[in-house]
Design a protein around this motif. Structure first.
Motif, mmCIF file in Angstrom:
data_model
loop_
_atom_site.group_PDB
_atom_site.id
_atom_site.type_symbol
_atom_site.label_atom_id
_atom_site.label_comp_id
_atom_site.label_asym_id
_atom_site.label_seq_id
_atom_site.Cartn_x
_atom_site.Cartn_y
_atom_site.Cartn_z
ATOM 1 N N LEU A 16 0.825 -1.215 0.000
ATOM 2 C CA LEU A 16 0.000 0.000 0.000
ATOM 3 C C LEU A 16 0.858 1.264 0.000
ATOM 4 N N ALA A 17 1.962 1.240 0.726
ATOM 5 C CA ALA A 17 2.867 2.394 0.721
ATOM 6 C C ALA A 17 3.466 2.603 -0.665
ATOM 7 N N GLY A 18 3.814 1.508 -1.327
ATOM 8 C CA GLY A 18 4.343 1.612 -2.683
ATOM 9 C C GLY A 18 3.328 2.180 -3.651
ATOM 10 N N LEU A 19 2.075 1.728 -3.537
ATOM 11 C CA LEU A 19 1.025 2.287 -4.394
ATOM 12 C C LEU A 19 0.791 3.764 -4.104
ATOM 13 N N LEU A 20 0.902 4.156 -2.830
ATOM 14 C CA LEU A 20 0.743 5.568 -2.475
ATOM 15 C C LEU A 20 1.865 6.416 -3.067
ATOM 16 N N VAL A 21 3.080 5.923 -3.014
ATOM 17 C CA VAL A 21 4.207 6.660 -3.599
ATOM 18 C C VAL A 21 4.027 6.788 -5.108
ATOM 19 N N LEU A 22 3.599 5.719 -5.765
ATOM 20 C CA LEU A 22 3.354 5.804 -7.204
ATOM 21 C C LEU A 22 2.230 6.784 -7.520
ATOM 22 N N ARG A 23 1.196 6.814 -6.662
ATOM 23 C CA ARG A 23 0.087 7.754 -6.862
ATOM 24 C C ARG A 23 0.575 9.195 -6.723
ATOM 25 N N ILE A 24 1.499 9.440 -5.797
ATOM 26 C CA ILE A 24 2.057 10.790 -5.620
ATOM 27 C C ILE A 24 2.751 11.241 -6.904
ATOM 28 N N LEU A 29 -1.230 2.247 -11.204
ATOM 29 C CA LEU A 29 -1.224 0.837 -11.571
ATOM 30 C C LEU A 29 -2.586 0.202 -11.336
ATOM 31 N N VAL A 30 -3.247 0.618 -10.269
ATOM 32 C CA VAL A 30 -4.540 0.065 -9.886
ATOM 33 C C VAL A 30 -5.460 1.237 -9.596
ATOM 34 N N SER A 31 -6.705 1.128 -10.040
ATOM 35 C CA SER A 31 -7.651 2.211 -9.761
ATOM 36 C C SER A 31 -8.037 2.198 -8.285
ATOM 37 N N GLN A 32 -8.474 3.337 -7.816
ATOM 38 C CA GLN A 32 -8.870 3.467 -6.408
ATOM 39 C C GLN A 32 -10.066 2.576 -6.105
ATOM 40 N N ASP A 33 -10.976 2.440 -7.050
ATOM 41 C CA ASP A 33 -12.155 1.601 -6.851
ATOM 42 C C ASP A 33 -11.766 0.131 -6.659
ATOM 43 N N THR A 34 -10.849 -0.356 -7.465
ATOM 44 C CA THR A 34 -10.370 -1.730 -7.344
ATOM 45 C C THR A 34 -9.654 -1.941 -6.018
ATOM 46 N N LEU A 35 -8.871 -0.977 -5.603
ATOM 47 C CA LEU A 35 -8.150 -1.065 -4.343
ATOM 48 C C LEU A 35 -9.109 -1.104 -3.158
ATOM 49 N N LEU A 36 -10.163 -0.285 -3.193
ATOM 50 C CA LEU A 36 -11.146 -0.288 -2.112
ATOM 51 C C LEU A 36 -11.931 -1.607 -2.068
ATOM 52 N N ARG A 37 -12.301 -2.134 -3.209
ATOM 53 C CA ARG A 37 -13.013 -3.415 -3.233
ATOM 54 C C ARG A 37 -12.116 -4.551 -2.733
ATOM 55 N N SER A 38 -10.849 -4.519 -3.098
ATOM 56 C CA SER A 38 -9.915 -5.546 -2.612
ATOM 57 C C SER A 38 -9.754 -5.458 -1.099
ATOM 58 N N ALA A 40 -11.939 -4.232 1.040
ATOM 59 C CA ALA A 40 -13.190 -4.685 1.661
ATOM 60 C C ALA A 40 -13.282 -6.211 1.650
ATOM 61 N N THR A 41 -12.825 -6.825 0.573
ATOM 62 C CA THR A 41 -12.821 -8.282 0.504
ATOM 63 C C THR A 41 -11.909 -8.876 1.564
ATOM 64 N N LEU A 42 -10.733 -8.295 1.750
ATOM 65 C CA LEU A 42 -9.810 -8.779 2.777
ATOM 66 C C LEU A 42 -10.395 -8.620 4.180
ATOM 67 N N VAL A 43 -11.089 -7.520 4.421
ATOM 68 C CA VAL A 43 -11.712 -7.309 5.732
ATOM 69 C C VAL A 43 -12.805 -8.348 5.973
ATOM 70 N N VAL A 44 -13.632 -8.625 4.966
ATOM 71 C CA VAL A 44 -14.689 -9.631 5.115
ATOM 72 C C VAL A 44 -14.077 -11.008 5.373
ATOM 73 N N LEU A 45 -13.013 -11.358 4.664
ATOM 74 C CA LEU A 45 -12.351 -12.643 4.889
ATOM 75 C C LEU A 45 -11.741 -12.723 6.282
ATOM 76 N N ALA A 46 -11.134 -11.648 6.756
ATOM 77 C CA ALA A 46 -10.536 -11.646 8.093
ATOM 78 C C ALA A 46 -11.594 -11.794 9.177
ATOM 79 N N VAL A 47 -12.718 -11.112 9.026
ATOM 80 C CA VAL A 47 -13.805 -11.223 10.011
ATOM 81 C C VAL A 47 -14.385 -12.642 9.988
ATOM 82 N N GLY A 48 -14.577 -13.193 8.812
ATOM 83 C CA GLY A 48 -15.079 -14.562 8.708
ATOM 84 C C GLY A 48 -14.132 -15.564 9.342
ATOM 85 N N TRP A 49 -12.847 -15.396 9.115
ATOM 86 C CA TRP A 49 -11.832 -16.276 9.700
ATOM 87 C C TRP A 49 -11.840 -16.166 11.226
ATOM 88 N N ALA A 50 -11.954 -14.949 11.756
ATOM 89 C CA ALA A 50 -11.992 -14.744 13.204
ATOM 90 C C ALA A 50 -13.230 -15.396 13.811
#
Length: 85
Positions: A16-24, A29-38, A40-50
């Motif tokens: 994420l830091a690398g993507l932020l530096v590239l955005r600056i 490389l990746v749209s903001q919408d795709t990054l937010l959906r990814s 959110a998916t990781l958060v849902v998977l982490a909550v399900g795993w917990a």
């Protein structure tokens, strides 16, 4: 396990830091919408795993089941009864 989780968190943070530096610098490389959906998916998977881990230890584990605590200071493994051999 803690080291593996820590390594994964550090790796995601560096990505994420690398993507932020590239955005600056105006490189996308990746749209903001795709990054937010990814994310959110990781958060849902982490909550399900917990929830899965909490349910597993709440319903299927009994850590004292195989030990006899009446034998003194240290808990000893429970010996099989003579008629159960």
């Amino acid at each position: 396990m803690k080291k593996l989780v820590g390594f994964a968190i550090i790796l995601v943070g560096l990505a994420l830091a690398g993507l932020l530096v590239l955005r600056i610098w105006g490189i996308s490389l990746v749209s903001q919408d795709t990054l937010l959906r990814s994310g959110a998916t990781l958060v849902v998977l982490a909550v399900g795993w917990a929830v899965l881990i909490i349910c597993w230890f709440a319903f299927f584990r009994n850590p004292a089941a195989g030990y006899d605590s009446s034998g003194g200071q240290r808990v000893q493994p429970r010996l099989p009864r003579r008629d159960q051999k």
